[in-house]
Write an enzyme that holds these catalytic residues in place. Structure first.
Site, PDB file in Angstrom:
ATOM      1  N   GLY A 186      -1.932  10.023   2.307  1.00  0.00           N
ATOM      2  CA  GLY A 186      -2.872  10.503   3.308  1.00  0.00           C
ATOM      3  C   GLY A 186      -3.851   9.421   3.722  1.00  0.00           C
ATOM      4  O   GLY A 186      -5.040   9.682   3.872  1.00  0.00           O
ATOM      5  N   HIS A 187      -3.331   8.196   3.881  1.00  0.00           N
ATOM      6  CA  HIS A 187      -4.177   7.071   4.273  1.00  0.00           C
ATOM      7  C   HIS A 187      -3.303   5.944   4.830  1.00  0.00           C
ATOM      8  O   HIS A 187      -2.078   6.010   4.782  1.00  0.00           O
ATOM      9  CB  HIS A 187      -5.005   6.566   3.093  1.00  0.00           C
ATOM     10  CG  HIS A 187      -4.193   5.979   1.981  1.00  0.00           C
ATOM     11  ND1 HIS A 187      -3.773   6.720   0.910  1.00  0.00           N
ATOM     12  CD2 HIS A 187      -3.713   4.726   1.779  1.00  0.00           C
ATOM     13  CE1 HIS A 187      -3.078   5.949   0.094  1.00  0.00           C
ATOM     14  NE2 HIS A 187      -3.016   4.725   0.598  1.00  0.00           N
ATOM     15  N   ALA A 188      -3.968   4.929   5.332  1.00  0.00           N
ATOM     16  CA  ALA A 188      -3.321   3.683   5.768  1.00  0.00           C
ATOM     17  C   ALA A 188      -4.132   2.543   5.184  1.00  0.00           C
ATOM     18  O   ALA A 188      -5.276   2.724   4.756  1.00  0.00           O
ATOM     19  CB  ALA A 188      -3.294   3.590   7.289  1.00  0.00           C
TER      20      ALA A 188
END
Length: 136
Positions: free
Chosen positions: A50-52
């Protein structure tokens, strides 16, 4: 398209009657490994990622069991099933990722091109879209 840089990489496998061995070394990855961590005991209904990352690259391997990785470059999405310990998913920087559908006993190994830096994470999807220059 950035999503084309996300790819499955075959990890060399040395077959032996006593059990197989796979090695991640040399030029297999386009980065020097600076950090290694792993996810385990993840409930089947839980989601990870749920991130980059702004700078860091990562390489994910299902050492045991299986899980799905949804990748998103802000324009297109693709889902990869990881379930072989001799294959890994190369994730360049600037790719949103979400890990889901963990099987019982699954273990996800992650190698990263950098040490942990909170400033390198984009944890909000709208901020990610703006980072990619796609926001209004």
């Amino acid at each position: 398209m950035v999503l084309e840089k996300v790819k499955i990489v075959e990890i060399p496998k040395i077959k032996d009657v006593r059990g197989n061995l796979s090695v991640i070394e040399g030029s297999l990855l386009p980065f020097e490994i600076k950090r290694v961590y792993y996810l385990y005991d993840v409930p089947s209904d839980a989601s990870r990622g749920g991130h980059a990352h702004i700078e860091q690259w990562e390489f994910l391997v299902a050492l045991s069991g299986s899980f799905e990785v949804l990748v998103d470059d802000g324009v297109a999405q693709k889902t990869f099933l990881l379930n072989k310990p001799f294959q890994g998913l190369l994730l360049p920087n600037g790719i949103w990722r979400a890990l889901d559908n963990f099987s019982s006993g699954s273990v996800c190994l992650v190698t990263s091109s950098g040490v942990f830096l909170e400033e390198d994470y984009i944890r909000d999807y709208q901020s990610f879209i703006q980072f990619k220059g796609l926001g209004v």
